[in-house]
Design a protein around this motif. Structure first.
Motif, mmCIF file in Angstrom:
data_model
loop_
_atom_site.group_PDB
_atom_site.id
_atom_site.type_symbol
_atom_site.label_atom_id
_atom_site.label_comp_id
_atom_site.label_asym_id
_atom_site.label_seq_id
_atom_site.Cartn_x
_atom_site.Cartn_y
_atom_site.Cartn_z
ATOM 1 N N GLU A 70 -40.543 11.355 38.427
ATOM 2 C CA GLU A 70 -41.268 11.153 39.441
ATOM 3 C C GLU A 70 -42.182 10.186 37.821
ATOM 4 N N GLN A 71 -42.436 9.837 36.837
ATOM 5 C CA GLN A 71 -42.656 8.670 36.614
ATOM 6 C C GLN A 71 -42.047 7.807 36.855
ATOM 7 N N ILE A 72 -40.848 7.722 36.663
ATOM 8 C CA ILE A 72 -40.158 6.107 37.064
ATOM 9 C C ILE A 72 -41.135 5.874 38.896
ATOM 10 N N ILE A 125 -51.012 6.127 36.049
ATOM 11 C CA ILE A 125 -50.426 6.886 37.266
ATOM 12 C C ILE A 125 -50.724 7.818 37.238
ATOM 13 N N ASN A 177 -43.534 6.723 40.321
ATOM 14 C CA ASN A 177 -45.643 6.447 39.841
ATOM 15 C C ASN A 177 -45.582 5.339 39.457
ATOM 16 N N CYS A 221 -52.513 8.097 40.268
ATOM 17 C CA CYS A 221 -52.911 7.570 41.104
ATOM 18 C C CYS A 221 -51.967 9.482 42.488
ATOM 19 N N PHE A 234 -36.704 -2.537 37.218
ATOM 20 C CA PHE A 234 -36.578 -2.905 38.785
ATOM 21 C C PHE A 234 -36.716 -4.422 38.951
#
Lengths: 232, 232
Positions: A189-191, B213, A193, B216, B159
């Motif tokens: 979830e953190q990734i 974070i 977000n 959101c 990413f």
DNA sequence: TGTACATCAGTGAACGCGCGTTCACTGATGTAC
DNA sequence: TGTACATCAGTGAACGCGCGTTCACTGATGTAC
């Protein structure tokens, strides 16, 4: 009725996440599911179609949730932003993760394989079976950034897909590094977000047309002949 | 002296690009290289170390070129931008592509595998052997965006790595789709030149701290309990 | 209600195949005395 | 200069193993007449 089919699907899902597809044998799956070796071929025909079945089940769950989120988005607002469109991905992915351990990771893994396939059978299958939801998503994204032309959209979509697949499918390696470097646990979830604002910014950046690409190519490598490759 | 070793490396490189590692057998490699089956184990010890040798050769070539580009960058300007740092990647990658067909694709493929490994042997090997160049690159990136703290840098780097690996390693599938959809050929160089501004924009976006974070997350899913997962 | 047959889920054992690896061997070149 | 030995690149054939798949079979349930 019979739960054998489901037992196989569940065990396969779990093992695919841990070892990948070609490194997971039918013997591992049937042993873990506590069913007979031959029952995989009885129910699914072959290992390949088993993989597709696992993939299909994920796609079904994911696209259902994505539909719900897109309904919600289009209902509450008539001004679309890239950010709000990308945020429709958050809940479907976290739900997969809650449904079973590493759910989102396995799904992204399967998605990655689907793309990596030489013949692209799975990719074609997914694009045909789920084209409604998928097109709806890309349409929303297009409405949120109408200045981008089709090709630029295509590439940005795939750049984004790459980040999602790489970081979520391989998140165990990243988790490991992150935890040894920063002494801090990290959840899917953190990734997600972190990824959503990152990608929103990337998606929203000013359109770079072919001339600009040729320009920065020249700027980077003044003596190259390769700028001629770029079509107008 | 002997060219058998090189013949094997070259054939392996080519076949790994076309079929992946576990789908490429030593028999395929030795047949293509026109050498004896046993010579792979004679020269490299095992299939695994052959893969590492192919990877190492790519890493060597790539990091050498990257060093040159970074030298050039730091020599000509004392103001670093994210864009200019990312542009140091362009030439090293296109050079790999010129060196042999699909060069950059194979390299990215290998890089992807290195990350996907459960045990991470290759990743560790690469990080140890090439830590100088790799750290220099991340340092430059950090200097170009000093407001980002370590963790945010870490994730943005990965990413970006995901997009590079996915689009360059799987660029044959994308090329195929792109060409059937837009009737237009596409080269690795063009992909890189689209990717660099895309990633520069993503990398340069305003820092989003943990509170944001959490925000959101809440905004997206008002009733969730998961915002509690986010550490401060 | 009874009999014959069909369908279906599941099973145990075996099949053939391709895989990475090993091993005894050859022949050429280098080195010591 | 000649002999003995060591090192090295390369080879052909075989080894054992794990793989996905197949096949004849069982037993339970459903269906037709």
């Amino acid at each position: 009725m019979s739960t054998t089919k489901d037992k196989i699907l569940n065990a396969a899902e779990r093992l695919f996440a841990d070892h990948g597809f070609s490194e997971t044998s039918l013997r591992m799956i049937t042993a873990s599911a506590e069913v007979n070796l031959a029952s995989v071929n009885y129910h699914f025909g072959s290992k390949k179609t088993l993989i597709q079945a696992v993939f299909d089940r994920f796609m079904g769950r994911f696209t259902n949730e994505l539909s719900v989120e897109m309904d919600r988005l289009t209902a509450i607002s008539d001004v679309l932003t890239v950010r709000s469109v990308l945020e429709t991905l958050v809940r479907p992915l976290t739900l997969l993760e809650q449904l079973r351990p590493h759910g989102a990771g396995v799904f992204m893994n399967l998605l990655g394989r689907a793309y990596a396939e030489t013949q692209g059978h799975m990719r074609r299958f997914a694009l045909e079976h789920y084209s409604d939801v998928l097109h709806r998503f890309t349409d929303l994204l297009h409405k949120a950034s109408p200045h981008l032309h089709q090709q630029e959209m295509f590439w940005r979509l795939h750049f984004m897909l790459g980040s999602f697949i790489f970081t979520l499918a391989g998140h165990r390696a990243l988790k490991e590094i992150s935890e040894s470097d920063f002494k801090q646990t990290v959840s899917i979830e953190q990734i997600i977000n972190r990824l959503v604002p990152f990608m929103s910014a990337a998606f929203s950046h000013d359109a770079v047309n072919q001339d600009n690409i040729a320009d920065c190519n020249l700027q980077n490598k003044p003596t190259t002949q390769s700028a001629g490759d770029v079509r107008s």
